[in-house]
Write an enzyme that holds these catalytic residues in place. Structure first.
Site, PDB file in Angstrom:
ATOM      1  N   GLU A  66       0.814  -1.219   0.000  1.00 20.94           N
ATOM      2  CA  GLU A  66       0.000   0.000   0.000  1.00 20.94           C
ATOM      3  C   GLU A  66       0.844   1.264   0.000  1.00 20.94           C
ATOM      4  O   GLU A  66       0.510   2.247  -0.672  1.00 20.94           O
ATOM      5  CB  GLU A  66      -0.966   0.005   1.190  1.00 20.94           C
ATOM      6  CG  GLU A  66      -2.217  -0.846   0.998  1.00 20.94           C
ATOM      7  CD  GLU A  66      -1.983  -2.337   1.163  1.00 20.94           C
ATOM      8  OE1 GLU A  66      -0.870  -2.706   1.593  1.00 20.94           O
ATOM      9  OE2 GLU A  66      -2.884  -3.126   0.865  1.00 20.94           O
ATOM     10  N   HIS A 135     -11.772  -5.006   8.731  1.00 26.17           N
ATOM     11  CA  HIS A 135     -12.212  -4.967   7.335  1.00 26.17           C
ATOM     12  C   HIS A 135     -13.570  -4.270   7.202  1.00 26.17           C
ATOM     13  O   HIS A 135     -14.307  -4.541   6.255  1.00 26.17           O
ATOM     14  CB  HIS A 135     -12.353  -6.383   6.764  1.00 26.17           C
ATOM     15  CG  HIS A 135     -11.065  -7.062   6.433  1.00 26.17           C
ATOM     16  ND1 HIS A 135     -10.155  -7.439   7.386  1.00 26.17           N
ATOM     17  CD2 HIS A 135     -10.532  -7.451   5.243  1.00 26.17           C
ATOM     18  CE1 HIS A 135      -9.128  -8.034   6.794  1.00 26.17           C
ATOM     19  NE2 HIS A 135      -9.324  -8.048   5.500  1.00 26.17           N
TER      20      HIS A 135
END
Ligand SMILES: Cc1ncc(C[n+]2csc(CCOP(=O)(O)OP(=O)(O)O)c2C)c(N)n1
Ligand SMILES: [Mg+2]
Lengths: 333, 330
Positions: A66, A135
């Site tokens: 990321e 999540h």
């Protein structure tokens, strides 16, 4: 007279179309992210077909990195490209926060306007799927708190398309938050204009007109507000529902006009209540309209806890229609 | 390299313990998948089927007070470290009787009593945390070791590189087990990783790295044994790249269109578990009756756990605000 079929599609398809249109319009637009190229087309199939159409130079699948994804987007944006970086799920932004808050957000200012970062970070978010604490979270407040970042969160397919195209061609970095539960659920499908359709950032949409109370929201919780407005209507309370569509910038004029009229406001979002965007909004309403308010502004948001896994607790985390109705009642005492 | 005199091959006891762990994982996994497919339960499930020999191979070297850190695809590691089957199932099903009262779920199973310290859903994030367990053991002067599990994809994230370097510099008693199943989500390793063997990366941080066939229980046992012995002796960390395959793709429901059909077929045909079973019999390490008895016991254990979990209530609503802090702060 010719009639054309209305273009009804789910939000996932509208987002795909936005990227397709933007890439067709400007070859400086490119996409990067994990698994976004064919045959996968993204884990939620949002980029389906785009690598076949535009090639893997412009639809780049990345390693699970990321920081490197956002860093590459920042650099390419400074160098004149218009990158659209995907962070698969919003919680993973924690991994690359430095690239966003210290770089994407600040570079225009730190360079005295010499270098700019016209990029988009697309990310999916939302609880209600049993994915647990890492999540499911909506983390837009961090970006609101990072001057230099813009933030858009659509509530329907047409806005998703229009806001995303605007974001891609915006001169500044935009965090574009996609409510994951709305991607492919036909219940949230809607009509989407063809072609280069744009919705400007900073322009709210009055979804339901009303006169007794203003429900101000964005993203999936706009639908919670709509349902609450229906319930309230049955009890003779006329609620106005305002969809902000973007929260930096946000349409302060529309908010103040609505609350000046109704004299009552409830702000609703899915992110945890404490220090959420609702806190900012509530403050601003009090600062501007203290004298005209009939009751203090109420906030409804996620509970101040990590998102639980067990479905009963996860449901209790999320704002419910009943919570919004109860908040409205608190403004009516 | 190791300072202790270690046997080259697992003894009969170690072999049977590995067999038992493998079968527990396989049996639990098959039951989860059956219940998911039949719609009896609904959950996000990352099957570890195909990777069992890795967990069994390191776990037989560990003591209960050693630490394990793992990831969302962690059922095999949970079972290998001895997390009790009932509480494990209950956690997967989000019940109040689960290891974490149903609050964590499959991606966050934690059971310190068994030494299963962290399960993370963030790729690579367990690696630096494992260093913290290693540091704590070192500071307290114990000879506990920590095994941290992660995938091939995780070796491309910053946390891996920072973590390995620090572990080497501080000579931490940590064993980095990269379970290389050749894919990170939908991306084959070759498309995301610049080296052919992830173990090559170890040398750039000054630690030993080894690639092993993770589907060969004896080879895995040997490599893990050396790494654990080194860590216990204060000789520092090791990176183990254990090559394997995920039989069911990234998660249940994965269309697997990005995995060549023949490749998956071949991997499943070479299923290491029946092969190991046959090897045990052929080499006289056990007879059919012994293995059948172990398998029957495991079946009963899993039956019991499923019943326990299915009959357990959801967590009580007053758990909503507990465990955020020590005291309740709303
Ligand atoms: C920081 C971060 N980025 C992305 C993801 C989404 N994601 C979950 S699993 C996964 C693939 C990981 O692959 P690998 O490390 O090889 O482990 P495997 O799933 O194969 O066991 C990805 C990209 C995540 N959970 N965390
Ligand atoms: Mg992998």
């Amino acid at each position: 007279m010719t009639t054309t079929e209305p273009r009804i599609m789910p939000m996932g398809m509208a987002i795909n179309e936005a990227m397709d249109v933007a890439m067709g319009l400007d070859e400086k637009v490119f996409l990067l992210g994990e698994d976004i190229a064919e045959p996968s087309g993204g884990v939620y199939k949002i980029t389906k077909g785009l690598s076949t159409k535009y090639g893997t130079d412009r639809v780049r699948k990345t390693p699970i990195s990321e920081t490197a994804i956002i860093g590459a987007a920042v650099g390419a944006a400074i160098a004149g490209y218009k990158p659209v970086a995907e962070i698969m799920i919003m919680d993973f932004i924690g991994v690359c926060l430095d690239q966003i808050t210290n770089h994407a957000a600040k570079i225009r200012y730190m360079s005295g306007g010499q270098t700019t970062v016209p990029m988009v970070i697309r990310t999916s978010a939302g609880a209600g799927r049993g994915f647990g604490a890492q999540h499911s979270e909506l983390l837009e407040a961090f970006a609101v708190h990072s001057p230099g970042m813009k933030v858009a969160i659509p509530s329907n397919p047409a806005d998703a398309k229009g806001l995303l195209i605007s974001s891609i061609f915006d001169a500044d970095p935009v965090l574009f938050v996609e409510p994951m539960l709305m991607y492919w659920d036909p219940a949230y499908a809607g009509e989407v204009p063809a072609g280069d359709y744009r919705v400007p950032l900073g322009k709210a949409n009055t979804v339901v007109e009303g006169k007794d109370v203003s429900l101000i929201s964005y993203g999936r919780q706009v639908h919670t507000c709509k349902k609450a407005a229906e319930e309230l209507a049955a009890e003779g309370i006329s609620a106005e529902v305002i969809d902000l569509r973007s929260i930096v910038p946000y349409d302060e004029a529309a908010v103040m006009a609505s609350v000046s009229k109704t004299k009552r406001a409830v702000v609703v979002h899915e992110a945890v209540t404490r220090c959420g965007f609702g806190a900012e909004l509530s403050s601003r309403i009090h600062e501007e309209l203290f004298g005209t308010l009939a009751a203090p502004v109420q906030r409804v948001g996620g509970k101040n806890i990590p998102i639980p896994y067990a479905s009963n607790l996860e449901k209790a985390f999320l704002p419910q229609v009943a919570d919004v109705v109860a908040a409205v009642k608190r403004t009516n005492k | 390299m190791a300072t202790t005199n270690r046997p080259d091959a697992p003894d009969r006891d170690a072999l049977l313990r590995m067999f038992e762990i493998q079968q527990k994982i396989k049996t639990a996994d098959e039951r989860f998948r059956a219940m998911l497919t039949s719609g009896q339960v609904q959950l996000i499930y990352y099957s570890p089927r195909g990777q069992e020999c890795i967990s069994a191979g390191y776990a037989v070297h560990l003591r209960p007070d050693d630490y394990v850190v793992t990831i969302y695809r962690g059922l095999h590691d949970h079972i290998a470290k001895g997390v009790p089957m009932r509480e494990l199932w209950a956690e997967f099903l989000g019940r109040g009787t689960g290891t974490c009262k149903g609050k964590g779920g499959p991606m966050h199973v934690t059971h310190p009593k068994s030494g299963l310290m962290v399960t993370t859903g963030i790729v690579g994030a367990g690696i630096p945390i494992a260093n913290g367990f290693g540091l704590a053991a070192k500071l307290s002067g114990t000879d506990q070791v920590t095994v941290v599990n992660f995938g091939d994809g995780a070796s491309n994230i910053g946390a891996f590189h920072e973590g390995l370097n620090m572990a080497a510099v501080w000579k931490l008693p940590v064993i980095f087990v990269c379970q290389n199943n050749l894919y990170g989500e939908h991306t084959p390793m070759a498309m995301s990783t610049g080296v052919e063997y992830i173990s090559e990366r170890a040398s750039s941080y000054g630690m030993p790295g080894v690639t092993v066939n993770g589907n060969d229980p004896v080879a895995m046992w040997k490599v893990a044994g050396e790494a654990v012995a080194r860590a216990r002796a204060g000789e520092g960390p090791t990176l183990i790249e254990a090559r394997t395959y995920r039989f069911w793709g990234h998660l249940m429901g994965d269309a697997m269109e990005y995995m060549p059909k023949e490749e998956r077929k071949a991997a499943m045909a070479a299923d290491p578990l029946p092969a190991f079973r046959a090897w045990l019999l052929d080499n006289g390490h056990a007879n059919e009756a012994q293995l059948t008895e172990i398998e029957d016991q495991i079946k009963a254990l899993v039956d019991d756990a499923v019943e326990f979990a299915m009959n357990s209530p959801e967590p009580p609503m007053d758990e909503l605000y507990t465990d955020v802090y020590e005291e309740i702060i709303k």
